[in-house]
Scaffold this motif. Structure first.
Motif, mmCIF file in Angstrom:
data_model
loop_
_atom_site.group_PDB
_atom_site.id
_atom_site.type_symbol
_atom_site.label_atom_id
_atom_site.label_comp_id
_atom_site.label_asym_id
_atom_site.label_seq_id
_atom_site.Cartn_x
_atom_site.Cartn_y
_atom_site.Cartn_z
ATOM 1 N N VAL A 190 0.826 -1.208 0.000
ATOM 2 C CA VAL A 190 0.000 0.000 0.000
ATOM 3 C C VAL A 190 0.861 1.259 0.000
ATOM 4 N N THR A 191 1.908 1.273 0.779
ATOM 5 C CA THR A 191 2.769 2.459 0.877
ATOM 6 C C THR A 191 3.378 2.795 -0.485
ATOM 7 N N ARG A 192 3.884 1.808 -1.156
ATOM 8 C CA ARG A 192 4.483 2.034 -2.486
ATOM 9 C C ARG A 192 3.417 2.499 -3.484
ATOM 10 N N PHE A 193 2.231 1.922 -3.403
ATOM 11 C CA PHE A 193 1.125 2.313 -4.276
ATOM 12 C C PHE A 193 0.769 3.783 -4.062
ATOM 13 N N ILE A 194 0.640 4.168 -2.816
ATOM 14 C CA ILE A 194 0.304 5.563 -2.485
ATOM 15 C C ILE A 194 1.385 6.504 -3.002
ATOM 16 N N ARG A 195 2.636 6.133 -2.819
ATOM 17 C CA ARG A 195 3.753 6.967 -3.273
ATOM 18 C C ARG A 195 3.734 7.133 -4.794
ATOM 19 N N ALA A 196 3.461 6.056 -5.525
ATOM 20 C CA ALA A 196 3.415 6.130 -6.986
ATOM 21 C C ALA A 196 2.236 6.992 -7.450
ATOM 22 N N ALA A 197 1.085 6.808 -6.831
ATOM 23 C CA ALA A 197 -0.085 7.631 -7.186
ATOM 24 C C ALA A 197 0.186 9.102 -6.889
ATOM 25 N N HIS A 198 0.815 9.359 -5.760
ATOM 26 C CA HIS A 198 1.149 10.737 -5.379
ATOM 27 C C HIS A 198 2.111 11.365 -6.398
ATOM 28 N N SER A 199 3.072 10.594 -6.840
ATOM 29 C CA SER A 199 4.037 11.079 -7.830
ATOM 30 C C SER A 199 3.348 11.433 -9.138
ATOM 31 N N ILE A 200 2.446 10.558 -9.593
ATOM 32 C CA ILE A 200 1.697 10.833 -10.825
ATOM 33 C C ILE A 200 0.825 12.071 -10.644
ATOM 34 N N LYS A 201 0.207 12.180 -9.486
ATOM 35 C CA LYS A 201 -0.635 13.347 -9.199
ATOM 36 C C LYS A 201 0.163 14.637 -9.323
ATOM 37 N N GLY A 202 1.331 14.681 -8.705
ATOM 38 C CA GLY A 202 2.141 15.901 -8.723
ATOM 39 C C GLY A 202 2.676 16.241 -10.103
ATOM 40 N N SER A 203 3.208 15.247 -10.793
ATOM 41 C CA SER A 203 3.774 15.540 -12.118
ATOM 42 C C SER A 203 2.680 15.904 -13.107
ATOM 43 N N SER A 204 1.517 15.287 -12.983
ATOM 44 C CA SER A 204 0.398 15.625 -13.864
ATOM 45 C C SER A 204 -0.070 17.057 -13.618
ATOM 46 N N ALA A 205 -0.119 17.444 -12.362
ATOM 47 C CA ALA A 205 -0.509 18.818 -12.039
ATOM 48 C C ALA A 205 0.483 19.805 -12.644
ATOM 49 N N ASN A 206 1.765 19.487 -12.547
ATOM 50 C CA ASN A 206 2.792 20.368 -13.120
ATOM 51 C C ASN A 206 2.676 20.493 -14.625
ATOM 52 N N MET A 207 2.210 19.441 -15.286
ATOM 53 C CA MET A 207 2.089 19.436 -16.741
ATOM 54 C C MET A 207 0.737 19.966 -17.215
ATOM 55 N N GLY A 208 -0.175 20.182 -16.300
ATOM 56 C CA GLY A 208 -1.499 20.665 -16.682
ATOM 57 C C GLY A 208 -2.434 19.555 -17.142
ATOM 58 N N ALA A 209 -2.090 18.312 -16.827
ATOM 59 C CA ALA A 209 -2.928 17.162 -17.184
ATOM 60 C C ALA A 209 -3.917 16.932 -16.045
ATOM 61 N N SER A 210 -4.927 17.773 -15.985
ATOM 62 C CA SER A 210 -5.808 17.803 -14.820
ATOM 63 C C SER A 210 -6.662 16.544 -14.673
ATOM 64 N N LEU A 211 -7.089 15.936 -15.751
ATOM 65 C CA LEU A 211 -7.890 14.718 -15.633
ATOM 66 C C LEU A 211 -7.047 13.568 -15.090
ATOM 67 N N LEU A 212 -5.834 13.451 -15.574
ATOM 68 C CA LEU A 212 -4.912 12.442 -15.065
ATOM 69 C C LEU A 212 -4.601 12.706 -13.593
ATOM 70 N N ARG A 213 -4.370 13.965 -13.255
ATOM 71 C CA ARG A 213 -4.111 14.336 -11.862
ATOM 72 C C ARG A 213 -5.278 13.937 -10.975
ATOM 73 N N GLY A 214 -6.477 14.176 -11.435
ATOM 74 C CA GLY A 214 -7.657 13.857 -10.641
ATOM 75 C C GLY A 214 -7.789 12.377 -10.341
ATOM 76 N N VAL A 215 -7.540 11.539 -11.352
ATOM 77 C CA VAL A 215 -7.627 10.092 -11.137
ATOM 78 C C VAL A 215 -6.526 9.640 -10.182
ATOM 79 N N ALA A 216 -5.324 10.152 -10.360
ATOM 80 C CA ALA A 216 -4.217 9.788 -9.469
ATOM 81 C C ALA A 216 -4.532 10.202 -8.030
ATOM 82 N N GLU A 217 -5.137 11.360 -7.868
ATOM 83 C CA GLU A 217 -5.506 11.825 -6.536
ATOM 84 C C GLU A 217 -6.550 10.906 -5.911
ATOM 85 N N ARG A 218 -7.526 10.494 -6.699
ATOM 86 C CA ARG A 218 -8.543 9.570 -6.180
ATOM 87 C C ARG A 218 -7.921 8.235 -5.783
ATOM 88 N N LEU A 219 -6.987 7.739 -6.604
ATOM 89 C CA LEU A 219 -6.295 6.497 -6.260
ATOM 90 C C LEU A 219 -5.514 6.639 -4.950
#
Length: 87
Positions: free
Chosen positions: A22-51
């Motif tokens: 679970v810890t590794r999963f959360i870390r990977a989702a968090h990483s995708i959330k942050g990088s997606s936000a930086n790139m302006g990929a808001s839909l991807l960021r939203g799904v990563a945040e929900r995960l």
């Protein structure tokens, strides 16, 4: 970096789901959330945040549909970014 790193983070989500980490999963989702936000990929960021939030609150149960949604949003974001790079 985003185009190279995100598939690795998605693979990390898959591996951590299979191993029950679970810890590794959360870390990977968090990483995708942050990088997606930086790139302006808001839909991807939203799904990563929900995960991320789901895994924190409920563990890894019932994340399959969200992972499928994340892959679809990644495909859309990747295509859009590659189109921008061409111009």
């Amino acid at each position: 970096i985003f185009l190279d790193d995100t598939p690795q983070r998605i693979a990390e989500l898959d591996l951590s789901l299979k191993s029950g980490d679970v810890t590794r999963f959360i870390r990977a989702a968090h990483s995708i959330k942050g990088s997606s936000a930086n790139m302006g990929a808001s839909l991807l960021r939203g799904v990563a945040e929900r995960l991320e939030h789901h895994a924190k609150e409920h563990g890894l149960a019932d994340v399959g549909a969200m992972l499928s949604e994340l892959r679809a949003e990644w495909a859309n974001a990747e295509l859009a970014i590659r189109e921008l790079i061409k111009t």
